[in-house]
Design a protein around this motif. Structure first.
Motif, PDB file in Angstrom:
ATOM      1  N   LYS A 136      -5.089  -0.832  -0.956  1.00  0.00           N
ATOM      2  CA  LYS A 136      -3.764  -0.736  -0.368  1.00  0.00           C
ATOM      3  C   LYS A 136      -3.945  -0.345   1.101  1.00  0.00           C
ATOM      4  CE  LYS A 136       0.479   0.911   0.630  1.00  0.00           C
ATOM      5  NZ  LYS A 136       0.867   1.483   1.953  1.00  0.00           N
ATOM      6  N   SER A 141      -0.477  -3.831  -1.636  1.00  0.00           N
ATOM      7  CA  SER A 141      -1.784  -3.709  -2.286  1.00  0.00           C
ATOM      8  C   SER A 141      -2.277  -5.067  -2.764  1.00  0.00           C
ATOM      9  CB  SER A 141      -1.722  -2.725  -3.455  1.00  0.00           C
ATOM     10  OG  SER A 141      -0.848  -3.210  -4.449  1.00  0.00           O
ATOM     11  N   ALA A 145       3.579  -0.075  -2.650  1.00  0.00           N
ATOM     12  CA  ALA A 145       2.333  -0.822  -2.794  1.00  0.00           C
ATOM     13  C   ALA A 145       2.429  -1.958  -3.800  1.00  0.00           C
ATOM     14  CB  ALA A 145       1.211   0.128  -3.218  1.00  0.00           C
TER      15      ALA A 145
END
Length: 277
Positions: A171, A247, A97
């Motif tokens: 995310k 993310s 992420a």
């Protein structure tokens, strides 16, 4: 003994040049975020084993031997002949992420073992060990706002406080290959160096601070770019992708209310709202 490894975000990320060794030099600012895993270590009373790893929470791919907390233990064990340990790792920070969850786990494992077994290692020495585990691992030893250069491993402290600002981090259920993201990067230097931008008022960051990976990632994954735009429409004063994705975070003024709960970020998206420290 238990500890709580936290995530980080990248405030700006510029790829400035490609190195002769094939890696890239960059500049970025790491800032800690209070999304936390939980990590516990106890002495293992079981003959014939050096460690046992129990994992819970979000799924972690790969064998236990390849987990960074195990590598951190082995690194110190080779030097100090540590007792066998039982490790409990609860994952709340999403993997892949751009949030540094695995790196944080590794750094906090080093700090936890140092305290539990009274190794008396200094922060400088812990940083040296952490750097062997990953380029950004050493950041989590001191865990304070940091300007990073080189391949993300050369650190300088900076004066920056976002205490009280709200952060919304999303995310999506998408995987971005870091290798693929790097392959499409065109290294260049920004007109205003990031170290100067970060000293400007946050209201100016939107025009001056960028994450170079967005240029290659957003065309491949339009949904990630849409999250950034949605955060701005909801009133974020700065929004960006963290690392090479996937993310995206938005920073909101301390007086702003949390975002409405009916916003649709995407199926199975991880969403965090909190206040920075």
């Amino acid at each position: 003994m238990i500890t709580f490894p936290n995530a980080k975000i990248n405030l700006g990320l510029n790829i400035v040049e490609k190195r002769p060794d094939g890696y890239h030099n960059l500049e970025t600012v790491f800032y800690p975020v209070p999304i936390e895993d939980a990590l516990e270590v106890n002495v293992l009373n079981e003959s014939g084993r050096k460690f046992r790893l129990h994992q819970a929470g979000l799924e972690i791919e790969g064998e236990a031997e390849n987990n960074l907390v195990v590598k951190a233990y082995k690194l110190l064990d080779a030097q100090f002949d540590l007792p066998p340990v039982e490790i409990h790792l609860f994952k709340h920070i999403p993997s892949g992420a751009g949030l540094g969850g695995g790196s944080s786990d590794a750094a906090y494992m080093l700090k936890l073992l140092n305290e539990k077994f009274c190794l008396k290692l200094t922060e400088e020495t812990l940083e040296e060990y952490a750097a062997r585990l990953g380029a950004d691992c050493a950041f989590f030893i001191r865990n304070t706002p940091t300007y990073a250069e080189g391949i993300g491993n050369l650190f300088s402290p900076i004066r920056l406080s976002l205490k009280g600002y709200r952060i919304v981090l999303v995310k999506p259920d998408l995987f971005v290959s870091t290798r693929e993201a790097f392959s499409q990067i065109r290294p260049h230097r920004q007109e205003t160096p990031l170290r100067e931008v970060i000293e400007r008022p946050i209201e100016e960051w939107k025009k001056l601070m960028t994450n170079d990976f967005e240029e290659s990632v957003f065309p491949q994954f339009p949904a990630i770019g849409e999250i950034k735009e949605k955060l701005y429409r909801q009133g974020a004063i700065y929004a960006a992708m963290s690392g090479s994705g996937s993310s995206v975070f938005g920073l909101f003024r301390p007086e702003d209310d949390a975002l409405p709960e009916d916003i649709i970020w995407g199926e199975r998206a991880f969403v965090y709202q909190g206040i920075l420290k």
